[in-house]
Every structure is written in C-alpha cells, then in structure tokens.
Design an enzyme around this catalytic site. Structure first.
Site, PDB file in Angstrom:
ATOM      1  N   GLY A 137      52.596  31.261  21.469  1.00 33.33           N
ATOM      2  CA  GLY A 137      53.755  32.161  21.427  1.00 33.33           C
ATOM      3  C   GLY A 137      54.162  32.614  22.889  1.00 33.33           C
ATOM      4  O   GLY A 137      53.818  31.864  23.871  1.00 33.33           O
TER       5      GLY A 137
ATOM      6  N   ASP B 146      53.243  18.230  19.928  1.00 35.74           N
ATOM      7  CA  ASP B 146      53.568  19.475  19.695  1.00 35.74           C
ATOM      8  C   ASP B 146      54.288  19.939  18.271  1.00 35.74           C
ATOM      9  O   ASP B 146      53.417  20.493  17.390  1.00 35.74           O
ATOM     10  CB  ASP B 146      54.465  19.975  21.018  1.00 35.74           C
ATOM     11  CG  ASP B 146      54.239  21.460  21.175  1.00 35.74           C
ATOM     12  OD1 ASP B 146      53.183  22.190  20.672  1.00 35.74           O
ATOM     13  OD2 ASP B 146      54.893  22.082  22.243  1.00 35.74           O
ATOM     14  N   ASP B 147      55.343  19.834  18.346  1.00 31.51           N
ATOM     15  CA  ASP B 147      56.149  19.957  16.902  1.00 31.51           C
ATOM     16  C   ASP B 147      57.058  18.696  16.613  1.00 31.51           C
ATOM     17  O   ASP B 147      58.510  18.892  16.845  1.00 31.51           O
ATOM     18  CB  ASP B 147      57.094  21.045  17.348  1.00 31.51           C
ATOM     19  CG  ASP B 147      56.090  22.491  17.391  1.00 31.51           C
ATOM     20  OD1 ASP B 147      55.550  22.859  16.563  1.00 31.51           O
ATOM     21  OD2 ASP B 147      56.064  22.828  18.694  1.00 31.51           O
TER      22      ASP B 147
ATOM     23  N   HIS C 204      47.581  28.313  24.769  1.00 29.59           N
ATOM     24  CA  HIS C 204      48.816  27.867  25.341  1.00 29.59           C
ATOM     25  C   HIS C 204      49.118  28.640  26.616  1.00 29.59           C
ATOM     26  O   HIS C 204      49.116  29.897  26.578  1.00 29.59           O
ATOM     27  CB  HIS C 204      49.991  28.350  24.542  1.00 29.59           C
ATOM     28  CG  HIS C 204      50.311  27.319  23.388  1.00 29.59           C
ATOM     29  ND1 HIS C 204      49.329  27.217  22.270  1.00 29.59           N
ATOM     30  CD2 HIS C 204      51.100  26.270  23.099  1.00 29.59           C
ATOM     31  CE1 HIS C 204      49.695  26.371  21.154  1.00 29.59           C
ATOM     32  NE2 HIS C 204      50.811  26.001  21.816  1.00 29.59           N
TER      33      HIS C 204
ATOM     34  N   HIS D  39      47.010  18.282  20.512  1.00 20.05           N
ATOM     35  CA  HIS D  39      47.816  19.453  20.375  1.00 20.05           C
ATOM     36  C   HIS D  39      49.280  19.120  19.523  1.00 20.05           C
ATOM     37  O   HIS D  39      50.142  18.700  20.067  1.00 20.05           O
ATOM     38  CB  HIS D  39      48.541  19.750  21.875  1.00 20.05           C
ATOM     39  CG  HIS D  39      49.225  21.169  21.878  1.00 20.05           C
ATOM     40  ND1 HIS D  39      48.815  22.286  22.610  1.00 20.05           N
ATOM     41  CD2 HIS D  39      50.240  21.405  21.344  1.00 20.05           C
ATOM     42  CE1 HIS D  39      49.581  23.172  22.540  1.00 20.05           C
ATOM     43  NE2 HIS D  39      50.548  22.953  21.645  1.00 20.05           N
TER      44      HIS D  39
ATOM     45  N   HIS E  50      51.198  21.009  16.101  1.00 18.83           N
ATOM     46  CA  HIS E  50      51.196  22.288  15.133  1.00 18.83           C
ATOM     47  C   HIS E  50      51.525  21.643  13.772  1.00 18.83           C
ATOM     48  O   HIS E  50      52.611  20.873  13.447  1.00 18.83           O
ATOM     49  CB  HIS E  50      52.370  23.292  15.598  1.00 18.83           C
ATOM     50  CG  HIS E  50      52.170  23.819  16.837  1.00 18.83           C
ATOM     51  ND1 HIS E  50      51.621  25.183  17.079  1.00 18.83           N
ATOM     52  CD2 HIS E  50      52.385  23.404  18.054  1.00 18.83           C
ATOM     53  CE1 HIS E  50      51.432  25.587  18.285  1.00 18.83           C
ATOM     54  NE2 HIS E  50      51.695  24.452  19.125  1.00 18.83           N
TER      55      HIS E  50
ATOM     56  N   HIS F 198      49.314  22.657  27.111  1.00 17.72           N
ATOM     57  CA  HIS F 198      50.343  22.315  28.443  1.00 17.72           C
ATOM     58  C   HIS F 198      49.817  22.448  29.668  1.00 17.72           C
ATOM     59  O   HIS F 198      49.634  21.500  30.409  1.00 17.72           O
ATOM     60  CB  HIS F 198      51.738  23.264  28.118  1.00 17.72           C
ATOM     61  CG  HIS F 198      52.412  22.990  26.605  1.00 17.72           C
ATOM     62  ND1 HIS F 198      53.100  21.955  26.300  1.00 17.72           N
ATOM     63  CD2 HIS F 198      52.134  23.716  25.521  1.00 17.72           C
ATOM     64  CE1 HIS F 198      53.379  22.256  25.015  1.00 17.72           C
ATOM     65  NE2 HIS F 198      52.728  23.281  24.576  1.00 17.72           N
TER      66      HIS F 198
ATOM     67  N   GLU G  25      52.945  26.791  30.107  1.00 16.29           N
ATOM     68  CA  GLU G  25      53.945  25.920  29.800  1.00 16.29           C
ATOM     69  C   GLU G  25      55.367  26.344  30.236  1.00 16.29           C
ATOM     70  O   GLU G  25      55.749  25.399  30.900  1.00 16.29           O
ATOM     71  CB  GLU G  25      54.061  25.957  27.854  1.00 16.29           C
ATOM     72  CG  GLU G  25      54.911  25.147  27.317  1.00 16.29           C
ATOM     73  CD  GLU G  25      55.067  25.536  25.769  1.00 16.29           C
ATOM     74  OE1 GLU G  25      54.471  26.374  25.310  1.00 16.29           O
ATOM     75  OE2 GLU G  25      55.774  24.613  25.315  1.00 16.29           O
TER      76      GLU G  25
ATOM     77  N   ASP H  41      52.893  23.365  11.062  1.00 15.47           N
ATOM     78  CA  ASP H  41      54.177  23.933  10.717  1.00 15.47           C
ATOM     79  C   ASP H  41      55.307  23.356  11.454  1.00 15.47           C
ATOM     80  O   ASP H  41      56.579  23.549  11.150  1.00 15.47           O
ATOM     81  CB  ASP H  41      53.975  25.489  10.772  1.00 15.47           C
ATOM     82  CG  ASP H  41      53.773  26.063  12.199  1.00 15.47           C
ATOM     83  OD1 ASP H  41      53.040  25.417  12.910  1.00 15.47           O
ATOM     84  OD2 ASP H  41      53.690  27.350  12.257  1.00 15.47           O
TER      85      ASP H  41
HETATM   86 ZN   LIG Z   1      52.072  24.160  21.069  1.00 11.84          ZN
END
Ligand SMILES: [Zn+2]
Length: 360
Positions: free
Chosen positions: A185, A296-297, A214, A16, A18, A238, A217, A20
């Site tokens: 989202g 994640d990010d 997702h 998991h 992303h 999540h 979360e 971007d």
């Molecule tokens: Zn995510």
C-alpha cells in the site's frame, strides 16, 4: 511486446506477484454475470480496456482499477478458490516452477472485516475462510500443473487494524501454503504512525513467520531502512530507491538483501523514470545484487513474466547467465523450509546444466 518470444526458456522462480492482480479476465466476466455485478462492459475487450493500461498512471488511478473488478470476485467462495487454481495454471504456462503469491485476505472477505471492502453487503466469508479457499485452489493447482505454489498474506498500510489478524492467519496456516507476511500500500503511511503493523511484524519474528515489505518502490530509502530495522524484513518488495542512499545501498549489498523487482510494473506505476537503460535494476545487475524478476500485477499491466524478461533483454542487456543468476538468487531467497529450498535449487541447477555429477 511480441508474443511467443520467450527470452529465457528455462524454469523460473517468481516471488512478487499479487493474486488479486493476476485474475483471468474471463473469470471476472463469468462471476460478474453469475452474481449480477455490474462491470464497465460485458465483453473481454471492454473489461480489458478499463482494467489494463500501457502508460504510467498515478497510484490513485492504479488503485481505482481494483474497484472495477474486485466486487465480482470478493465474497464468493467458488471465485476465490478458482482464481487461486487458475493462477497456478497461468504460472505453469510461463515456465515458473516455484511461485510465492501474495494477497490481502481482508480484501476478499465480506464478513468480520471492518470496513467491508468494495461496497459489498455483509456476507459470511471471513478472512480466515478466504485463506482456506486460496490454499485449496493453490494445492489443487500444484497437483494439476506441477508448479510449487506458496502464499504470502498482506497487511495494508492504510488498514493497521487488520494486521494483528494477518499475522495470526500466517501462524495458523504456516506450512499450509502460507510462508510469510507482507506490508503493501501507500508508503507515505509509515509504521511510526501506524504501530499495528510493527506489532504484527514483532509477532511474526517471534513465531518464525518470514517477512517481506513493499518499500522504496515510490517511497524514499528511509522506508526501506524502516522495513529492515523496525519490521525486520528479510526481503524488500521493489526497493528501487535504495540507490539514492549509497551508504544504505552498500550495507544491503553486503548483507545480501533480496530485492523483488518488477520492471514493467515500475514503469507503469511511475516508480522509476521511463528510461529502462538507466533503471535501478541496471545498477543492481552491475553490482551483482541479490534480486529476482517479477510481474507484480499482470492483469492490470497486461503482461506475463515474458514481458519483464523481454524488457531486461532489450533495454538492460540481460544475458542467459544473468537470468540464471537471478533465478538462483530467487530460489535462495525464497521462504521455503531449508530442505525444500535445497530441492528447488537442485532442480534449477539441473535445468541450467550446472550439476556436478555425484554418481558413483
Ligand atoms: Zn507488489
């Protein structure tokens, strides 16, 4: 977090993350300059000051981070291929041997996408072109860095009109790095109200495209239930809030449902209370649930996979055995075809000293 303190120096699997949310800041600066796109600052320090954060923020504040740097990357062929390539390089440095990276092709396009994101002018880069470029970058990265990389295409909850195309792209590029569909989202926008996602997931089931969502979360357990019952999710992104519904939680433990958990992310997004010692992951660990540890990010969270593993050691009493179990579960729950999954598992068993010799 201390640098260079890797709590688990063995091959890892990440499911998991992303694309971007994992761009090298240097690359953002490079393309912003080249394309004359304004950033809040011209130095690495300025950029990171605006993009990264260390204390919990609201979803709106989190999403505003993408507005800062996505215009520098979206719509540019060279940039898109490069972020995919550099992503694989980044994962190689973290000791990852297999990764599934996800993104919304529409968020990187500037043509045949409605609305055109990030205030871009209309160009000639379609969501389909985006997937092709990411695939090229991932494949070149695989060769250069000896990491196996696959991708997951994201539907966005607030953009149900994009979802039909997302599933078509999953079908078109199936086994050409794309292995699954995701829904990301704002969880308050459920599928009851947005049938576009449900239809896309029905098509995914029909076409043998794997599914993750997702859910749970920040949202309540009913979103997880919806992801499984309506969208036929095979994994949950999540899923922390599942523990608030003991009946559902027990059912998912019995089903061996996989949860893609992201410790540091869950703190910064406010998805979970700040005390890691009582984090839902500690419950998952106790119950021997099927879950993986993920970033994640990492760009926005200023992190690497080591940060998440360090939190697990420091605050959740993780042992080497649990890290092995978590990574084996990740491999077992990945979206590779069976044969490749077996090969991946074998690699882990070997690296973890778990192979029983079959030599004659
Ligand atoms: Zn995510």
């Amino acid at each position: 977090m201390e640098k260079n303190a890797s709590p688990f120096n063995k091959p890892k699997v990440e499911l998991h993350v992303h694309l971007d949310g994992s761009i090298k800041p240097e690359t953002i600066l490079y393309f912003a300059k080249k394309r004359q796109i304004k950033l809040p600052g011209n130095t690495l320090e300025d950029l990171l000051h605006h993009v990264c954060y260390k204390e919990p923020l609201s979803l709106t504040e989190f999403l505003a981070k993408f507005n800062i740097y996505m215009p520098a990357i979206a719509g540019d062929r060279e940039a898109i291929k490069r972020i995919a390539y550099e992503f694989v390089e980044m994962k190689a440095k973290e000791g990852v041997i297999y990764v599934e990276v996800r993104y919304s092709p529409h968020f990187l396009a500037n043509c045949k996408v409605d609305p055109i994101p990030w205030g871009q002018k209309e160009g000639d880069l379609t969501p389909d072109n985006v997937v092709e470029l990411v695939n090229q970058g991932l494949r070149e990265g695989e060769k250069a860095f000896n990491v196996k990389a696959r991708s997951i295409l994201c539907c966005m909850r607030h953009m149900p009109n994009w979802s039909a195309e997302v599933v078509e792209l999953c079908k078109k590029y199936k086994n050409n790095t794309v292995v699954a569909i995701d829904l990301a989202g704002d969880e308050s926008l459920n599928c009851e109200a947005y049938p576009g996602h449900r239809k896309a997931y029905e098509e995914a089931v029909k076409s043998g495209v794997h599914r993750t969502v997702h859910a749970g979360e920040v949202g309540p357990p009913c979103i997880i239930k919806e992801a499984i019952d309506v969208l036929k999710a095979e994994r949950i992104g999540h899923g922390y809030h599942v523990i608030e519904d003991p009946v559902l939680y027990k059912e998912l433990l019995e089903k061996d449902m996989h949860f893609e958990v992201c410790p540091w992310s869950s703190y910064l997004t406010g998805a979970c209370p700040p005390d890691f010692t009582t984090h839902p992951i500690t419950q998952f660990k106790k119950d021997k649930a099927n879950y993986s540890l993920n970033t994640d990010d990492p760009l926005i969270f200023g992190s690497t996979l080591d940060v998440d593993y360090s939190i697990a050691v420091k605050h959740m009493a993780f042992t080497e055995e649990e890290f092995k179990r978590v990574n084996i579960n990740a491999a077992k729950s990945c979206f590779l075809p069976e044969k490749e999954k077996k090969e991946l598992l074998h690699k882990l068993y070997e690296a973890y000293g778990m192979v029983i010799s079959t030599a004659l």
